[in-house]
Write an enzyme that holds these catalytic residues in place. Structure first.
Site, mmCIF file in Angstrom:
data_model
loop_
_atom_site.group_PDB
_atom_site.id
_atom_site.type_symbol
_atom_site.label_atom_id
_atom_site.label_comp_id
_atom_site.label_asym_id
_atom_site.label_seq_id
_atom_site.Cartn_x
_atom_site.Cartn_y
_atom_site.Cartn_z
ATOM 1 N N HIS A 187 1.140 -1.342 0.372
ATOM 2 C CA HIS A 187 0.289 -0.201 -0.348
ATOM 3 C C HIS A 187 0.887 1.611 0.121
ATOM 4 O O HIS A 187 1.306 1.656 0.683
ATOM 5 C CB HIS A 187 -0.821 -0.105 0.923
ATOM 6 C CG HIS A 187 -1.935 1.157 1.188
ATOM 7 N ND1 HIS A 187 -2.906 0.835 1.850
ATOM 8 C CD2 HIS A 187 -1.713 2.408 1.214
ATOM 9 C CE1 HIS A 187 -4.359 2.190 1.388
ATOM 10 N NE2 HIS A 187 -3.166 3.044 0.973
ATOM 11 N N ARG A 192 -8.295 15.375 1.896
ATOM 12 C CA ARG A 192 -7.998 16.065 3.465
ATOM 13 C C ARG A 192 -6.593 15.430 3.935
ATOM 14 O O ARG A 192 -5.290 14.891 2.933
ATOM 15 C CB ARG A 192 -8.208 15.100 4.548
ATOM 16 C CG ARG A 192 -8.579 13.820 4.674
ATOM 17 C CD ARG A 192 -9.497 13.486 5.425
ATOM 18 N NE ARG A 192 -9.378 11.414 5.028
ATOM 19 C CZ ARG A 192 -8.554 10.137 5.459
ATOM 20 N NH1 ARG A 192 -7.259 10.979 6.463
ATOM 21 N NH2 ARG A 192 -8.704 9.734 5.734
#
Length: 451
Positions: free
Chosen positions: A208, A291
């Site tokens: 990831h 964000r």
């Protein structure tokens, strides 16, 4: 520049935002639930407003209460932090409609990237590599089966809305795929009120990898390298490091450039992160987080860039202080997410912190709302602290992380510190030989040994 910012969040991220504001000479307003009346960010803010009882829906998700608090205190901007309303496009629009700045991207960008089907379509248009799968939403199991004939098995059925691993099912055959579509749709409807699904090729042992981005919407978008977030359980990250121990310099430059150029074309304004699965030298888009990220401090550590400060400056209409050639990545950084929970069963462990001692030394940073006597409420996420360690290289960083974890004292509740110590002493971790499935198998083996 803003004169007063309302922080619409809690915990360590609220304190991190408050400190960034203080460094910039900006006044702060803390909002809090009744359960957080004694929280550190509430104590340190210039002003504080109670916005409701403990349940999130009555406080940190109470849009009217937050907007009223901002109006009453005269705030000219709202920072949403992480979670809660941070990726709520309707909230961002309402903040702007009330004459205040939303410290984040445009509502349009939040909305597009918040819908996973629309996000994947946009990623393709922007030249971002994606996982092979459905072109959009899948309407039925039969349609999913047709897509699987092209991608091959296994496949992953995913909810178009939401996250955190809910509404996600793996299928290894046609029969399993029929069940996966039914179960994922039911789960997604219950969790997010939306049973829209899409499907992707399931990668067996990927990493990831996420790219930290900053854009000003005025012609500049930069990347600040990558973070490796592969150590996760049920899609919840536990330990992150930057840079990734498996990427080459060529791969790092390539995916960073692709991501920054795509967001420049997108007109992105704010901090943001594009998340990828990486396997066999290839990157595949997962999603974009519009964000600030929990793990942003390790990117700050290796770059020397204050990401929160840049996010605030951009929201105030200023240009980024940095061009891509100004970004120089040095050393290695690790973040351990310290949670108030049993380190091996992950059961939450709220309660009173009876003693508290933080580690120190060169390269050690703690982002936490904890103090001795603080009572950790049971109403919210179990994250209570972030240990961020910087070293001249990966080996140095791991050694410092070991020491810092051994020094860190949080008594009165259970924490994930013992598991983090297991990780930084593990041979696979030392070699950087792990993927997104590694941690769950490791914990299962540890629990089996304890029986």
């Amino acid at each position: 520049m803003f004169k007063k910012i309302l922080i619409a969040n809690r915990g360590e991220i609220a304190l991190r935002i408050l400190r960034a504001c203080r460094d910039m000479g900006i006044q702060t307003v803390a909002v809090h639930s009744t359960a957080d009346a004694d929280a550190m960010h509430v104590r340190l803010a210039d002003e504080s407003v109670c916005i409701g009882p403990a349940p999130s829906k009555d406080s940190y998700l109470n849009v009217q209460a937050i907007l009223t608090a901002a109006a009453v205190t005269g705030a000219d901007a709202i920072h949403p932090g992480v979670g809660f309303l941070s990726e709520n496009a309707d909230f961002a629009e309402m903040v702007e409609d009330h004459g205040m700045a939303f410290i984040g991207p445009s509502p349009e960008h939040i909305r597009v990237m918040g819908d996973k089907v629309a996000a994947k379509k946009t990623a393709i248009e922007l030249g971002i590599p994606v996982v092979p799968g459905s072109d959009g939403a899948i309407a039925s199991a039969e349609e999913a089966i047709e897509v699987a004939k092209t991608t091959g098995y296994p496949v992953l059925v995913k909810a178009a809305s939401g996250g955190g691993g809910r509404g996600m099912k793996v299928a290894n055959s046609e029969d399993e795929l029929r069940d996966a579509v039914r179960l994922a749709g039911t789960e997604a409807k219950a969790a997010f009120g939306d049973d829209t699904l899409y499907m992707e090729k399931y990668l067996g042992q990927p990493r990831h990898i996420e790219i930290q981005l900053l854009g000003d919407g005025q012609g500049t978008c930069i990347h600040i390298g990558e973070r490796d977030c592969s150590l996760q359980r049920r899609h919840q990250k536990l330990l992150e490091e930057a840079p990734s121990p498996v990427l080459t310099e060529e791969e790092r430059e390539r995916i960073g450039r692709i991501s920054a150029e795509a967001m420049l074309k997108f007109g992105y304004k704010s901090a943001g992160t594009i998340e990828y699965l990486y396997e066999n030298g290839e990157f595949f888009f997962i999603e974009m987080n519009t964000r600030i990220q929990v793990e942003h401090p390790i990117s700050e550590a290796i770059s020397g860039i204050d990401i929160l400060e840049e996010q605030i400056r951009v929201a105030a209409g200023e240009k980024l202080k940095y061009k891509q050639e100004d970004v120089v990545l040095k050393g290695h950084a690790i973040e351990c997410r310290i949670n108030a929970e049993n380190p091996y069963t992950f059961m939450p462990s709220p309660g009173q912190v009876t003693s508290y001692h933080t580690p120190g030394g060169v390269g050690v940073r703690i982002d936490s709302q904890l103090y001795q006597g603080y009572r950790i409420p049971s109403n919210y996420d179990s994250l209570i602290a972030k240990l961020i360690v910087y070293g001249r290289d990966r080996e140095d960083c791991i050694m410092k992380t070991r020491r810092a974890l051994q020094e860190y004292v949080i008594d009165g509740v259970q924490t994930s510190i013992p598991l983090h110590l297991d990780l930084v002493h593990n041979e696979d971790i030392m070699k950087g030989d792990y993927n997104i499935h590694w941690l769950e198998k490791f914990v299962d083996e540890l629990n089996a040994q304890k029986k």
